[in-house]
Design an enzyme around this catalytic site. Sequence first.
Site, mmCIF file in Angstrom:
data_model
loop_
_atom_site.group_PDB
_atom_site.id
_atom_site.type_symbol
_atom_site.label_atom_id
_atom_site.label_comp_id
_atom_site.label_asym_id
_atom_site.label_seq_id
_atom_site.Cartn_x
_atom_site.Cartn_y
_atom_site.Cartn_z
ATOM 1 N N SER A 15 0.841 -1.187 0.000
ATOM 2 C CA SER A 15 0.000 0.000 0.000
ATOM 3 C C SER A 15 0.876 1.236 0.000
ATOM 4 C CB SER A 15 -0.896 0.016 1.245
ATOM 5 O OG SER A 15 -1.541 1.264 1.408
ATOM 6 N N TYR B 179 -2.260 -1.424 10.397
ATOM 7 C CA TYR B 179 -2.322 -1.755 8.969
ATOM 8 C C TYR B 179 -1.097 -1.239 8.219
ATOM 9 C CZ TYR B 179 -4.103 -1.506 4.136
ATOM 10 O OH TYR B 179 -4.270 -1.614 2.767
#
Length: 286
Positions: free
Chosen positions: A179, A192
């Site tokens: 990401s 995360y």
Amino acid sequence: MTEFPKPPFDKQRALTPPGRDADMDPRPDYGEAHYKGSGRLAGRKAIVTGGDSGIGRAVALAFAREGADVLVSYYDEHDDARETCRLVETAGRKAVPMPGDIKDAKHCRAIVDKAASEFGQVDILVNNAAHQKTFENPEEISDEEWEVTFATNIHAMFYLVKAALTHMKPGSAIINTTSVQADSPSPQLLAYAATKGAIQNFTGGLAQMLAERDIRVNCVAPGPIWTPLIPATMPLEKAREFGMQVPMKRPGQPCELAPVYVMLAGPESSYVSGATIAVTGGKPVI
């Protein structure tokens, strides 16, 4: 660049994690109407985790239209997974649904065993499944939440890779979904973002380890992508404005990620390994 929806998404309502595709408004675009395959993955056999919806569904669809059979790994979103399998089969390829919890190392091995049994080989592994939640303070993150995030996002990746390598021949490819959070972490996504940094590092190290086996390892770093995970894990007001923070002023659609996975899976990228390909709507990743 201009044909996809832009926020605010005022009709979107909050969803229960991990979210369902049918509850999205607007619905994500998986490429059903416009992705055209050209046989780039003919005869290949792929595993896609998190394949029920979001990026995973778009990748499974694109792989199938390029000629690959696909095992669709997912948690318990059976309706969404059936639709992904339908799209794969409509493309003339074999779809194998595989529900279960990838936090369990035994289940990860079962995924690979199922693919090998159904397909006779494993050529492509896409580690895409993920878990996220937003928090304003570290004290709000329970020990269990921290452990679930790491078990889902990075531990499972290791279990799946280790099992898949038994069946992978030279020319195979592993693609991990990291990401933009790996390089530009949002404080509300502390757990995360930390796992996404780990994925990027894992990818770089694994690519070097597997080069002598002629197995390539890369990762894709999405920016804001409109998937069921977003309204299921973010405050509703943020979900409705999702994507406004990047230069294109909108979230990406899952179909805009799929061609990158196809490129990394195919022989045209034979000298690409250890790389991170950013798909961020104009936000630089340094």
